[in-house]
Write an enzyme that holds these catalytic residues in place. Structure first.
Site, PDB file in Angstrom:
ATOM      1  N   HIS A   1       6.121 116.086-123.056  1.00 49.59           N
ATOM      2  CA  HIS A   1       5.344 116.432-124.242  1.00 49.59           C
ATOM      3  C   HIS A   1       3.871 116.145-123.969  1.00 49.59           C
ATOM      4  O   HIS A   1       3.034 117.011-124.089  1.00 49.59           O
ATOM      5  CB  HIS A   1       5.835 115.658-125.466  1.00 49.59           C
ATOM      6  CG  HIS A   1       5.188 116.085-126.749  1.00 49.59           C
ATOM      7  ND1 HIS A   1       5.620 115.653-127.989  1.00 49.59           N
ATOM      8  CD2 HIS A   1       4.131 116.893-126.998  1.00 49.59           C
ATOM      9  CE1 HIS A   1       4.857 116.187-128.934  1.00 49.59           C
ATOM     10  NE2 HIS A   1       3.940 116.935-128.356  1.00 49.59           N
TER      11      HIS A   1
ATOM     12  N   GLU B   1      -2.673 119.687-125.169  1.00 54.51           N
ATOM     13  CA  GLU B   1      -2.527 118.261-124.894  1.00 54.51           C
ATOM     14  C   GLU B   1      -3.783 117.682-124.249  1.00 54.51           C
ATOM     15  O   GLU B   1      -4.213 116.574-124.600  1.00 54.51           O
ATOM     16  CB  GLU B   1      -1.307 118.020-124.002  1.00 54.51           C
ATOM     17  CG  GLU B   1       0.025 118.249-124.697  1.00 54.51           C
ATOM     18  CD  GLU B   1       0.249 117.309-125.863  1.00 54.51           C
ATOM     19  OE1 GLU B   1       0.092 116.091-125.682  1.00 54.51           O
ATOM     20  OE2 GLU B   1       0.569 117.794-126.963  1.00 54.51           O
TER      21      GLU B   1
ATOM     22  N   HIS C   1      -5.828 115.052-126.466  1.00 50.65           N
ATOM     23  CA  HIS C   1      -5.642 113.677-126.003  1.00 50.65           C
ATOM     24  C   HIS C   1      -6.423 113.349-124.731  1.00 50.65           C
ATOM     25  O   HIS C   1      -7.002 112.270-124.618  1.00 50.65           O
ATOM     26  CB  HIS C   1      -4.153 113.406-125.779  1.00 50.65           C
ATOM     27  CG  HIS C   1      -3.305 113.606-126.991  1.00 50.65           C
ATOM     28  ND1 HIS C   1      -3.369 112.774-128.089  1.00 50.65           N
ATOM     29  CD2 HIS C   1      -2.380 114.566-127.296  1.00 50.65           C
ATOM     30  CE1 HIS C   1      -2.517 113.192-129.014  1.00 50.65           C
ATOM     31  NE2 HIS C   1      -1.910 114.282-128.562  1.00 50.65           N
TER      32      HIS C   1
END
Length: 434
Positions: A87, A156, A160
């Site tokens: 993920h 992602e 992040h």
């Protein structure tokens, strides 16, 4: 060769940064673990802050896009049948919550061409893995739930990866790297995420403890948590389930010693308050299985309603709602808001004036004016069965304001990430479905 055994047979290596020349962080050997320092650390390229808790998160996506896919099609869509998939790698803040989309100038809109760049594919022995080879592993192990896997990688990193302080471009310059720009940080983020994922082989751990995919068998929460904890230095691991009470996600929490490039992750207990898995009867469905008693997941959920301020100053007799620009009013008519499920979790918040976001340069003010979805923030929302629920941002549900808007006045509101909430007026934001 059966594709379901591809993961086991490859036994893919872990690609460390130990031999990379010119970018070995020049950091003190006695630097403390992230979130444990008693004094300030001068060099932010050697110590991760505020995001000192790293979550390596893994999916178990079993729902296929359609029935009767063959093994080749299943692996292409859902990853190896005997492996969880990636993920992401998330830097959570030491005191709770997390940052997101931290530096828009570092955001990317491509991974494929970036990892094909000649600087990552020139037979340079200082690189432990070429960009093209890394891309192969991402394509096998980092799967989205909508079929566009690269879009998940981009999301992602932008959400992040741009918040990891120890891989900022200026850190590479400080460490003496030659001709290194922000592309190197992108490469390292994906390489290190993959490395940590490979070390935390969830499927093999569960299999070793007789927890295997099955249509008929079920397991207890205690069984699954104990199996994962045993292989994670005794630390508690978070597991998540879907609405069928089937295992679909695992989160490993870690502290970090030094720079992210050191890859010195130290297991810690999960900080998640609760799981949505039931204590018993947890399913672990094989990939490709479609439960006949339920409909497919609703990936594009939308909710329309109004946003009211709840529990202002712990119950004071004040009231309020949000208008279309994100401001607070106490009299008049609330604006219509729309919560739109984003492709990879969280929600977009929108009014007829535009998408909403939290503006860090304005003390985390809520602003609703953005026409392009790329400028939209991602908000937390956990609806009840009726569709109502509280709105948060970056794992935080505390909001505040400096001025009470009397009569027809309006006041800005702010996301407050500290427990004390220094704002004069403190409240929650409750979404009430129309």
């Amino acid at each position: 060769m059966l594709l379901k055994n591809l993961h086991s047979l490859l036994q893919l290596p872990i690609f460390s940064n130990g031999a990379d020349k010119g970018i070995e962080p020049n950091c003190p050997i006695n630097i403390p673990l992230s979130c444990s320092n008693k004094t300030d650390i001068d060099n932010s390229c050697c110590f991760e802050y505020p995001g000192g808790i790293f979550l390596q998160t893994q999916f178990w996506n079993y729902f296929p896009s359609k029935n009767d896919l063959n093994e080749t099609e299943l692996v292409k869509e859902l990853g190896p049948l005997d492996s969880f998939t990636i993920h992401g790698l998330w830097p959570d803040n030491c005191h709770g919550g997390y940052q997101q989309f931290c530096n828009r100038s570092l955001q990317i809109d491509d991974v494929y061409y970036l990892l094909h760049d000649k600087k990552f594919n020139n037979n340079d022995t200082s690189l432990q893995i070429s960009g093209e080879k890394l891309l192969e592993y991402l394509d096998l192990y980092w799967k989205s739930n909508n079929g566009n896997h690269e879009s998940l990688w981009i999301h992602e990193f932008n959400k992040h990866g741009t918040c990891i302080s120890t891989i900022r471009p200026e850190c590479y310059t400080e460490w003496g790297a030659n001709s290194v720009d922000r592309k190197r940080a992108v490469y390292d983020y994906f390489r290190i995420t993959y490395n940590l994922f490979k070390k935390l082989d969830t499927f093999s751990t569960l299999e070793k403890n007789n927890i295997v995919p099955s249509v008929d068998n079920s397991y207890s929460l205690e069984q699954i948590e104990a199996a994962l904890s045993k292989e994670f230095e005794g630390k508690k691991v978070f597991i998540g389930c879907d609405r069928h009470n089937s295992l679909n996600e695992v989160w490993y929490y870690n502290h970090l010693k030094g720079s992210l490039l050191s890859e010195m992750f130290v297991p810690m207990d999960s900080l998640a308050i609760r799981t949505n898995c039931k204590k018993d009867g947890i399913k672990f469905f094989p990939k490709g299985y479609v439960p006949t008693f339920r409909r497919r997941p609703n990936k594009g959920a939308r909710y329309r309603g109004v946003v009211r301020l709840s529990n202002i100053n712990n119950g004071d007799q004040m009231q309020g709602f949000l208008i279309k620009n994100g401001h607070w009013m106490s009299q008049g008519t609330p604006a219509n808001y729309e919560l739109i499920k984003s492709p990879y979790g969280n929600y977009y918040l929108r009014t007829n004036q535009g998408f909403c976001d939290i503006i860090s340069s304005s003390s985390n003010e809520l602003v609703c004016k953005f026409r392009n979805i790329k400028d939209a923030g991602q908000f937390d929302f956990d609806p009840t069965k009726g569709g109502d629920g509280y709105i948060g941002y970056s794992g935080n549900y505390n909001w505040g304001g400096d001025t009470y808007p009397r009569r027809r006045n309006q006041s800005p509101i702010f996301s407050v990430d500290d427990e004390q909430n220094s704002k004069k007026y403190k409240f929650k934001l409750k979404f009430i479905k129309n």
